[in-house]
Motif scaffolding. Structure first.
Motif, PDB file in Angstrom:
ATOM      1  N   GLU A  61      36.314  36.373  50.485  1.00 33.50           N
ATOM      2  CA  GLU A  61      36.480  34.874  50.942  1.00 33.50           C
ATOM      3  C   GLU A  61      36.568  34.186  49.833  1.00 33.50           C
ATOM      4  O   GLU A  61      37.740  33.103  49.709  1.00 33.50           O
ATOM      5  CB  GLU A  61      35.271  34.681  51.830  1.00 33.50           C
ATOM      6  N   PRO A  62      35.709  34.232  48.964  1.00 34.47           N
ATOM      7  CA  PRO A  62      35.762  33.163  47.713  1.00 34.47           C
ATOM      8  C   PRO A  62      37.021  33.104  47.057  1.00 34.47           C
ATOM      9  O   PRO A  62      37.464  32.169  46.215  1.00 34.47           O
ATOM     10  CB  PRO A  62      34.568  33.415  46.995  1.00 34.47           C
TER      11      PRO A  62
ATOM     12  N   ARG B 238      34.327  41.066  53.760  1.00 38.16           N
ATOM     13  CA  ARG B 238      34.863  39.523  53.919  1.00 38.16           C
ATOM     14  C   ARG B 238      34.093  38.840  53.002  1.00 38.16           C
ATOM     15  O   ARG B 238      34.603  37.882  52.270  1.00 38.16           O
ATOM     16  CB  ARG B 238      34.667  39.196  55.402  1.00 38.16           C
ATOM     17  N   ALA B 239      32.704  38.964  52.955  1.00 37.06           N
ATOM     18  CA  ALA B 239      32.090  38.246  52.006  1.00 37.06           C
ATOM     19  C   ALA B 239      32.378  38.194  50.640  1.00 37.06           C
ATOM     20  O   ALA B 239      32.597  37.359  49.581  1.00 37.06           O
ATOM     21  CB  ALA B 239      30.609  38.480  51.960  1.00 37.06           C
TER      22      ALA B 239
ATOM     23  N   ASP C   1      42.380  32.398  56.583  1.00 38.73           N
ATOM     24  CA  ASP C   1      41.220  32.179  57.210  1.00 38.73           C
ATOM     25  C   ASP C   1      40.938  33.575  57.359  1.00 38.73           C
ATOM     26  O   ASP C   1      41.319  34.240  58.205  1.00 38.73           O
ATOM     27  CB  ASP C   1      41.137  31.475  58.632  1.00 38.73           C
ATOM     28  N   LEU C   2      39.911  34.182  57.002  1.00 43.57           N
ATOM     29  CA  LEU C   2      39.346  35.573  56.885  1.00 43.57           C
ATOM     30  C   LEU C   2      38.385  35.858  58.134  1.00 43.57           C
ATOM     31  O   LEU C   2      37.811  36.809  58.324  1.00 43.57           O
ATOM     32  CB  LEU C   2      38.718  36.305  55.660  1.00 43.57           C
ATOM     33  N   SER C   3      37.976  34.820  58.926  1.00 44.91           N
ATOM     34  CA  SER C   3      37.177  34.868  60.142  1.00 44.91           C
ATOM     35  C   SER C   3      37.786  35.908  61.033  1.00 44.91           C
ATOM     36  O   SER C   3      39.252  36.043  61.126  1.00 44.91           O
ATOM     37  CB  SER C   3      36.905  33.702  60.760  1.00 44.91           C
TER      38      SER C   3
ATOM     39  N   VAL D   4      40.311  34.371  48.082  1.00 40.79           N
ATOM     40  CA  VAL D   4      41.401  33.965  48.881  1.00 40.79           C
ATOM     41  C   VAL D   4      41.831  32.492  49.042  1.00 40.79           C
ATOM     42  O   VAL D   4      40.995  31.786  49.491  1.00 40.79           O
ATOM     43  CB  VAL D   4      41.167  34.685  50.049  1.00 40.79           C
ATOM     44  N   GLU D   5      43.116  31.983  48.856  1.00 43.59           N
ATOM     45  CA  GLU D   5      43.369  30.844  49.383  1.00 43.59           C
ATOM     46  C   GLU D   5      44.409  31.001  50.536  1.00 43.59           C
ATOM     47  O   GLU D   5      45.343  31.653  50.448  1.00 43.59           O
ATOM     48  CB  GLU D   5      44.256  30.071  48.129  1.00 43.59           C
TER      49      GLU D   5
ATOM     50  N   SER E 112      44.532  43.133  57.327  1.00 41.47           N
ATOM     51  CA  SER E 112      43.018  43.486  57.879  1.00 41.47           C
ATOM     52  C   SER E 112      43.020  44.901  58.334  1.00 41.47           C
ATOM     53  O   SER E 112      43.676  44.939  59.696  1.00 41.47           O
ATOM     54  CB  SER E 112      42.637  42.412  58.996  1.00 41.47           C
TER      55      SER E 112
END
Lengths: 1011, 98
Positions: free
Chosen positions: A789-790, A785-786, A796-798, A792-793, A821
């Motif tokens: 994350e930067p 995820r880390a 929300d990857l949470s 992807v637009e 996922s």
């Protein structure tokens, strides 16, 4: 040795073009236009081979493709070596290098000839009788010895450096054979504008006309008419002439395979030309004008070099200016022999005697032979020959009231035989036309056709130049007319057309249909006589009679038991005589015995021509992913998975596969790795009934799956066995993104299409393969995820917003993505689907973003280890087409409440509930360093009585870097009930003890999926 | 190599097609209502005639459609081809078309 047997003039050779060649290391001279056979005969060489079984000295028998004896090896260099070529068809070129076969140390003295002395111990079927004991000796001893002794040429071991091409061709009329019948047919067919292909196996078109010296057609010498006719045909745009082209196979719906030898006859082939070309001709109509083959006579010692077919002797003289000998005896059963006798005498050869099998000799040709002063002896047979490496005398004896009198030795250096003509019905029979015995012709002739073809000329028993020309012309006309009136091959039948015909004014000597089938009589002790029926396979009259005494009556059985007609010449010279001998031995008429089947190829055909361009890189298409080149640049090794090249692992300097895979595995478990999953099959399923269709095709329940969610789907065949699996995303109410196994994609799509088109055409659904449209990048590991994350637009990857087994659409690196996922490693994971053209760019961006985390590209081997640690199956590895979902632990994926899906009813079969079904389990070796072999058997008690009951086998086995020990998956009978037991995997030299465990070795609760 | 007349595309060579087994064997609408024997008949038992045989083909490397054909298993030649869903035509009491 300089062409002592060459005539001073005549023939079609080019006497200004002298050609030097080698045979068995010795240099000889010939002329352009010679075959290897005619050049050797002109040099007085007849000993050219040793026979297959007895190693008897052998010479030429024929002048064409029916030659059984004169097989040679022609080598341009070590890679360009062609064995088993008929010297009668090898065109001479400067520097040609030919060698004889099946002899050691030399043709003149062959150690294997002692087989001839042992021949009483090598009767028909000796393979079956002699080599039965001791058990196992066949493979270890007899077979290698026999293979070394027998056999023909030796194939080259180097790769073939030449090129072979293949052509598809379409025509109205294909004419096979360019003798008088074929030429007339081509003339007639092309007259009307029909597209005509005319092929002939010989270097020159003309067939029997090439050996005519006295015949005339339309008032001109035959040779003159031939060159004018060829000029006419050449001038017609609608005619394709193919010399050196053998029609070797007749396949359904008039597909005829032609083998064209393009450069074989050239001293220095143009490297831009293919060596051979395969023509796949689809012809609306076919005219078979294959001619007839002269039949040998079967008499004692008829295989001595110098014993040849009569018409071959005539051909060598008239066409090549080569005399087969100086003193010739002729043994004939019809008029063919006299035609040869007259031509030879005119050509300066002493014709010592003509032995005629017939009691009464009448007719024009014999009368002319008598008038020419030739010693014609009616009711006379040859009962033997003298000589060792060449005939020195023929033994002639009178036959009176069936009794053979004493024999008289007549010195000669050649004995020409003629048993009459056998129409060449090979192609007709290959086309599955029915052959009919014709009593008058004494031959099998074409009867009812199965294909759109007709035979013309001698191949259907029409003899005599004028009759043959007229028959050919009429058949050519009819073929062109039929080709016009029916649409296409495979379509409606045509009305029978009426040919106008054309009369030909032709004159020439022609053979009658007189002939003889079988073995000629002699008064010698049959036990000590070898009268050959099949020269190439060394089958004698004795062998065939033995077979009939041993109870073989069908010609198909006699053929296989004695091997008569089974050599590379396919019995062109032997089949009819074998029939005659069986007929006499069992007292049944020839047509009652039946005929063996003619099969392609007509003459031996090279493997190269079948391979064509499909070799090396062009053997199969290669599929590469968008990320392939990146992987190659980063040192990946690749493995083939169906047609795909997949990165197997990414070794760093000094790493072997084991070290690389261990490093890659640790990286995924401890931080993050990335994997190219683009090869997964992908199918887009769209339409109002998409969910209903999914529900019927897969075991799982789909109707209630919410858009934005993923589900692992299991697909069964209708018989209830696992066919494929894959993760499926519901993109919208009416849209699914289905993934399949890499190798299964086409099969799954076909399976879906089958049901959609034929069982449920009412469903409103479209299926589209999107495998090539998406590049798939799996990013797996606690840091996944880390890393993403930067980049992807819009997503929300949470975990809360994007739970495990979900799909979201958004952008990554500015590119549209379907982001899954999902995890096939047991770690937190994502699969990034992007349009394939952006695959590499996005891969590189993710790689760069992951560098702070030590992101590690990994290959299929690491993927396999990681999934095995989690007990995830691979369809095709843990399943083998006989595994139910429950067998491999997927019972949970079967929608029990569903009324129906493909395979559901089969799951109710009683056999699927047996407790001893093979079930998926884990195996842990007692010694953690031992890695089991995949495929190894699993047993309970290795000391049990043989055969030891097998419980199952190891399906997957790896060294797990994470667990620091080996792990294995297996399918074992009643496996789940055996968890906790110790079983044994027997391997050569040792017994490996294994504990049966649950098939999930790592994180059985799945806690790591959430990162 | 046969020429097969795809009802959608016309005559094409055999290599473009995939064989699909016997035709006119409809999947039962409610498989759960069938006995084991009836289900086994549906799954496995086929007529395998000597002579005219109605069978499924798919123009795999063409339009992709499944269709039906009557072929003479003795001569190997096709008598007629027709679209999936259409009844077996009466045509073809004689041998195959050459």
């Amino acid at each position: 040795m300089t062409n002592r047997f060459r005539t001073p003039s005549g023939g079609r050779i080019d006497r200004r073009a002298r050609v030097s060649f080698r045979f068995d290391g010795q240099t000889y001279d010939g002329f352009r236009g010679d075959t290897l056979a005619s050049a050797l005969i002109a040099n007085g060489v007849h000993l050219v081979g040793r026979s297959f079984k007895y190693h008897r000295p052998r010479g030429f028998i024929s002048a064409g493709s029916d030659e059984p004896n004169a097989l040679v090896d022609v080598a341009r260099d070590r890679a360009r070596t062609a064995p088993n070529l008929r010297a009668t068809q090898v065109e001479l070129y400067e520097g040609l290098n030919a060698t004889s076969q099946n002899r050691w140390p030399s043709l003149g003295f062959d150690a294997g000839a002692m087989n001839d002395l042992f021949s009483p111990f090598l009767p028909a079927g000796f393979y079956y009788k002699t080599f039965m004991w001791p058990a196992g000796a066949w493979k270890r001893f007899y077979e290698p010895k026999i293979r070394a002794m027998a056999g023909l040429g030796v194939a080259p071991t180097l790769p073939d450096p030449d090129r072979y091409t293949q052509n598809h061709a379409f025509c109205d009329v294909l004419v096979v054979g360019a003798g008088p019948a074929g030429l007339a047919a081509a003339l007639a067919a092309s007259e009307s504008g029909a597209k005509v292909v005319l092929c002939d196996e010989q270097a020159e078109l003309g067939g029997s006309l090439l050996a005519e010296t006295t015949a005339t057609i339309e008032g001109q010498p035959a040779a003159e008419w031939l060159s004018q006719t060829l000029a006419t045909l050449t001038a017609r745009d609608n005619v394709t002439l193919l010399p050196r082209t053998t029609a070797f196979g007749y396949f359904p719906h008039n597909l005829i395979a032609l083998a064209e030898r393009v450069t074989e006859h050239l001293a220095s082939p143009d490297p831009n030309q293919p060596r051979e070309r395969l023509w796949k001709v689809r012809a609306r109509e076919v005219v078979i004008a294959a001619g007839a083959l002269e039949r040998p006579l079967v008499f004692p010692d008829n295989d001595r070099p110098g014993v040849m077919l009569a018409d071959a002797g005539r051909t060598y003289l008239n066409r090549y200016g080569a005399r087969v000998g100086e003193r010739v005896v002729i043994f004939t059963a019809g008029d063919c022999g006299y035609r040869t006798a007259l031509d030879l005498k005119a050509g300066g050869v002493a014709v010592v005697a003509v032995a005629d099998l017939r009691a009464e000799v009448t007719g024009d040709l014999p009368a002319r032979a008598l008038a020419a002063g030739i010693d014609v002896r009616p009711a006379t047979v040859v009962t033997g020959t003298s000589g060792r490496l060449r005939i020195s005398a023929a033994h002639l004896a009178k036959v009176k009231d069936g009794a053979v009198g004493p024999s008289e030795k007549i010195a000669c250096d050649a004995l020409l035989m003629s048993g009459g003509l056998t129409p060449s019905v090979h192609l007709f029979s290959q086309s599955r036309g029915k052959l009919v015995w014709d009593e008058a012709a004494g031959a099998y002739l074409p009867g009812t056709s199965a294909e759109r073809e007709r035979s013309a000329g001698a191949c259907r028993g029409v003899y005599g130049l004028a009759a043959v020309l007229e028959d050919g012309y009429a058949k050519g006309e009819a073929a062109a007319s039929d080709a016009r009136t029916h649409a296409a091959p495979g379509r409606a039948a045509a009305p029978a057309s009426v040919a106008k015909g054309r009369a030909f004014n032709a004159a020439g000597d022609h053979a009658s249909a007189d002939g003889f089938i079988g073995a000629t009589p002699h008064a010698r002790n049959p036990a000590f006589v070898k009268a050959f029926v099949d020269w190439q396979n060394d089958v004698t009259v004795k062998d065939i009679k033995l077979a009939t005494r041993e109870g073989f009556r069908s010609i198909e059985h006699v053929k296989r038991y004695t091997t008569t007609g089974m050599a590379t010449d396919q019995g062109k010279t032997s089949n009819m005589n074998a029939l005659g001998i069986v007929s006499e031995a069992i007292g049944e008429a020839v047509p009652k015995i039946g005929l063996t089947t003619f099969r392609p190829p007509f003459t031996p055909t090279t493997f190269g021509i079948f391979a064509g361009e499909a070799r090396g890189d062009l053997f199969d298409p290669v599929r590469k992913t968008a990320i392939h080149d990146w992987a190659a640049e980063h040192g990946a090794t690749f493995e083939d998975v169906s047609l795909w090249k997949r990165a197997h692992y990414f070794p760093k300097a000094g790493e072997d596969m084991h070290a690389a895979v261990a490093r890659e595995c640790r990286a995924v478990r401890s931080s993050v790795g990335m994997f190219d999953a683009s090869t997964l099959g992908k199918i887009e399923i769209v339409g109002p009934d998409a969910a209903e269709f999914m529900n019927r095709m897969y075991t799982n329940a789909w109707l209630k799956l919410a858009p934005g969610r993923l589900r692992y789907g299991v697909m069964l065949r209708e018989d209830g066995f696992v066919m494929d699996d894959g993760v499926v995303g519901r993109m919208a109410e009416d849209r699914f993104h289905v993934t399949t196994t890499t190798g299964g994609a086409p099969r799954v799509l076909a399976h879906m299409e089958d049901y959609l088109q034929t069982e449920w055409p009412d469903l409103d659904v479209w299926l589209t393969s999107t495998t090539e449209q998406w590049a798939v990048i799996a990013v797996q590991g606690p840091k996944a995820r880390a890393v993403l994350e930067p980049l992807v637009e819009g997503i929300d990857l949470s975990r809360e917003a994007f739970p495990h087994m979900s799909v979201r659409e958004g952008r990554i690196c500015g590119v549209p993505t379907r982001l899954f996922s999902v995890s096939f490693t047991g770690e937190l994971g994502f699969e990034v689907n992007v349009p394939a053209t952006y695959g590499r760019a996005v891969w590189e961006a993710i790689f760069a973003a992951g560098e702070p985390f030590g992101i590690t590209p990994y290959g299929t081997e690491t993927m396999h280890v990681l999934r095995a640690e989690k007990g995830y199956i691979i369809v095709g590895q843990e399943t083998d087409g006989t595994a139910t979902p429950d067998d491999v632990g997927l019972g949970w994926a079967v929608g029990k409440a569903k009324k129906d899906f493909v395979g559901k009813r089969s799951l109710e079969r009683a056999a699927f509930f047996r407790p001893d079904r093979k079930q998926l389990v884990g195996l842990l070796t007692k010694d953690p360093r031992t890695v089991l072999e995949e495929g190894a058997q699993v047993v309970a008690d290795p000391k049990a009585l043989v055969p030891v009951p097998m419980l199952g086998h190891v399906t997957s086995s790896y060294m797990s870097a994470t667990l620091e020990r080996s792990i294995a998956l297996a399918v074992v009978k009643g496996g789940r009930a055996r968890i906790g037991q110790t079983l044994v995997v027997p391997m050569p030299g040792r017994m490996i003890e294994v504990d049966v465990v649950e098939p999930v070795f790592y994180d059985p609760k799945g806690e790591r999926l959430d990162g | 190599m046969l020429i097969i007349d795809c009802p959608w595309c016309g005559a094409r060579p055999e290599v473009e097609f995939a064989y699909g087994g016997e035709a006119h064997i409809a999947r039962p609408s409610d498989p759960s209502a069938l006995s084991d024997q009836e289900w086994a008949d549906f799954l496995y038992n086929r007529t395998n005639p000597k002579g005219l045989h109605a069978e499924r083909w798919r123009h795999l490397h063409g339009c992709g459609r499944y269709f039906n054909a009557v072929r003479d298993t003795v001569s190997d030649f096709f008598v007629v081809t027709y679209k999936a869903g259409e009844p077996r035509p009466d045509a073809g009491t004689e041998g195959g078309d050459r």
